[in-house]
Design an enzyme around this catalytic site. Sequence first.
Site, PDB file in Angstrom:
ATOM      1  N   CYS A  71       0.850  -1.187   0.000  1.00 12.05           N
ATOM      2  CA  CYS A  71       0.000   0.000   0.000  1.00 12.05           C
ATOM      3  C   CYS A  71       0.887   1.239   0.000  1.00 12.05           C
ATOM      4  O   CYS A  71       1.877   1.293   0.727  1.00 12.05           O
ATOM      5  CB  CYS A  71      -0.876  -0.011   1.243  1.00 12.05           C
ATOM      6  SG  CYS A  71      -1.690   1.566   1.554  1.00 12.05           S
ATOM      7  N   GLU A 328     -29.533  -3.054  25.067  1.00 10.56           N
ATOM      8  CA  GLU A 328     -28.622  -2.152  24.356  1.00 10.56           C
ATOM      9  C   GLU A 328     -28.975  -0.718  24.752  1.00 10.56           C
ATOM     10  O   GLU A 328     -30.137  -0.387  24.925  1.00 10.56           O
ATOM     11  CB  GLU A 328     -28.804  -2.399  22.842  1.00 10.56           C
ATOM     12  CG  GLU A 328     -28.402  -1.305  21.910  1.00 10.56           C
ATOM     13  CD  GLU A 328     -26.900  -1.025  21.911  1.00 10.56           C
ATOM     14  OE1 GLU A 328     -26.094  -1.963  21.881  1.00 10.56           O
ATOM     15  OE2 GLU A 328     -26.558   0.174  21.955  1.00 10.56           O
ATOM     16  N   CYS A 404     -13.585  -6.971  22.128  1.00  9.75           N
ATOM     17  CA  CYS A 404     -12.686  -6.377  21.131  1.00  9.75           C
ATOM     18  C   CYS A 404     -11.422  -5.848  21.810  1.00  9.75           C
ATOM     19  O   CYS A 404     -10.626  -5.160  21.180  1.00  9.75           O
ATOM     20  CB  CYS A 404     -13.406  -5.279  20.351  1.00  9.75           C
ATOM     21  SG  CYS A 404     -14.158  -4.044  21.395  1.00  9.75           S
TER      22      CYS A 404
HETATM   23  N1  SAH Z   1     -23.457  -7.334  19.898  1.00 15.98           N
HETATM   24  C1  SAH Z   1     -23.543  -6.338  18.850  1.00 15.98           C
HETATM   25  C2  SAH Z   1     -22.926  -4.998  19.225  1.00 15.98           C
HETATM   26  C3  SAH Z   1     -21.624  -4.992  19.938  1.00 15.98           C
HETATM   27  S1  SAH Z   1     -20.839  -3.418  20.080  1.00 15.98           S
HETATM   28  C4  SAH Z   1     -22.989  -6.887  17.554  1.00 15.98           C
HETATM   29  O1  SAH Z   1     -22.340  -7.929  17.530  1.00 15.98           O
HETATM   30  O2  SAH Z   1     -23.195  -6.254  16.515  1.00 15.98           O
HETATM   31  C5  SAH Z   1     -21.185  -2.943  21.711  1.00 15.98           C
HETATM   32  C6  SAH Z   1     -22.572  -2.359  21.886  1.00 15.98           C
HETATM   33  O3  SAH Z   1     -22.714  -2.004  23.271  1.00 15.98           O
HETATM   34  C7  SAH Z   1     -22.839  -1.082  21.095  1.00 15.98           C
HETATM   35  O4  SAH Z   1     -24.002  -1.260  20.333  1.00 15.98           O
HETATM   36  C8  SAH Z   1     -23.052  -0.016  22.181  1.00 15.98           C
HETATM   37  O5  SAH Z   1     -24.013   0.955  21.828  1.00 15.98           O
HETATM   38  C9  SAH Z   1     -23.523  -0.847  23.363  1.00 15.98           C
HETATM   39  N2  SAH Z   1     -23.316  -0.273  24.697  1.00 15.98           N
HETATM   40  C10 SAH Z   1     -22.313   0.534  25.111  1.00 15.98           C
HETATM   41  N3  SAH Z   1     -22.420   0.788  26.432  1.00 15.98           N
HETATM   42  C11 SAH Z   1     -23.517   0.114  26.868  1.00 15.98           C
HETATM   43  C12 SAH Z   1     -24.141  -0.018  28.143  1.00 15.98           C
HETATM   44  N4  SAH Z   1     -23.641   0.583  29.233  1.00 15.98           N
HETATM   45  N5  SAH Z   1     -25.235  -0.792  28.237  1.00 15.98           N
HETATM   46  C13 SAH Z   1     -25.743  -1.431  27.142  1.00 15.98           C
HETATM   47  N6  SAH Z   1     -25.195  -1.320  25.909  1.00 15.98           N
HETATM   48  C14 SAH Z   1     -24.095  -0.569  25.763  1.00 15.98           C
END
Ligand code: SAH
Length: 451
Positions: A71, A328, A404
């Site tokens: 790249c 969520e 992650c």
């Molecule tokens: N499981 C989903 C999203 C994972 S990302 C997937 O695989 O696509 C993490 C998610 O946690 C995000 O959507 C974010 O908005 C949510 N999040 C962040 N803090 C939070 C909290 N205190 N309580 C509930 N959800 C939360």
Amino acid sequence: MQKNDEIILKITDITNEGSGVGKYEGMAVFTPQTAVGDTAKVKILKVKKTYAYGKVLELITPSPDRTTPDCEVSGKCGGCVFRHIDYKAEAKLKEDKVYQAIKRIGGVDLKPSPIIIPDNTCRYRNKAEYPLNSDGKVGFYAFHSHRVIPCSNCLLQPEIFKNIAEETENWIKENRISIYNETAHKGLLRHLYIRIAEATNEIMVTLVINGTAIAHSDKLIDSLKSVCGDSLKSVQINFNTDNTNVILGKKCKTIYGEDYITDILCGIKVRLSPLSFYQVNRDMAEKLYKKAREYACPQNKNILDLYCGAGTIGLSMAKEAKSIIGVEIIPEAIEDAKFNAKQNNIENARFICGDAAASAEILKNEGISADVIIVDPPRKGCEASLINSITNDFSPERVIYVSCDPATLARDIAIFNANGYILKEYTPVDLFPRTSHVETVALLIRTNQKI
Ligand code: SAH
């Protein structure tokens, strides 16, 4: 050691951010763009008490893991920190990074299952959020900086994104569209944001603006139609007038086509708006969810899916499960999750908008029980109060932790451990080849032996 010293350094490790590290006179010297096994002449740029930063002046003996970056902005752009090393070596590094975190921070010496790697380490992303430089060229931020490195042909993005980016650059030039300047908090166009639903090939283009309208958007729509054809399903404006480095504002307006595009993930139709959270690597997300399902054994189980986003993990198990409850914090994501359940004819799923810990408490008070709890928190991991509530109030047989960030995963595993849950198995999954990030899915099981 002093600033501007030139030293000979052997690189022995890689940091979580993908920077090489070597020891010199007892000090760790962080040197980006190096590989384990390199010996290099390094110039010291900054000296702290126990560590220093350097940059490579000359490679004396290159690591056997090295490869020529393919790249043109490799080493300048902050994205692909591993493009100069062989992918097999990168995958091994990532697997080891997860293992070391679980061992050192989590206190559990258990080897991971082999890292799950993609067939394809190029053009795997389905989403790009390009900042623009003052000349209206799209690009990416340099490492640890907000300096834009122009690049329309990122090798992680689908090829069509290059055409869209270049059409947008032409439109900016021809119509003298003003570009946002972060320091002055002035100018209009902040980001070009593109999404593709790979299963259907539907494309969504969003202009993030610091204002209320953007002139000549009709001309842009025409050129986008010419490059995308029928795949162009949605063009939107996202309004972000805040003085912030958060990319998206809360409101969007559709200026062409639909409000949503639709992808298919693990057989589930998923509706995506510009604001919906969605895994950026669809193929690998399917592999991740498959592993999560294998760990969950969802057949006839009551499942809580905490941090559920648009509900995708839970919905992918809903057909076999007895019930799914997703939690969520973002209201739009919960709307997406409810819609996704409906459009897939799933009737045993329910979604709640709220903080995971607070909602867990409410669910407990409702008398809800769970056989399996899935958590998929953001990088900061779970709150200790949530872990205590999971283990003490719900006591599910299994907890599936999708993470992650290996460091916060490991920290949380130690709490689960103290509460009687042991780490049975875990698998790193490389959702982000060439970058420093790695995903992990872990299976914790109840033992009733509290420490
Ligand atoms: N499981 C989903 C999203 C994972 S990302 C997937 O695989 O696509 C993490 C998610 O946690 C995000 O959507 C974010 O908005 C949510 N999040 C962040 N803090 C939070 C909290 N205190 N309580 C509930 N959800 C939360």
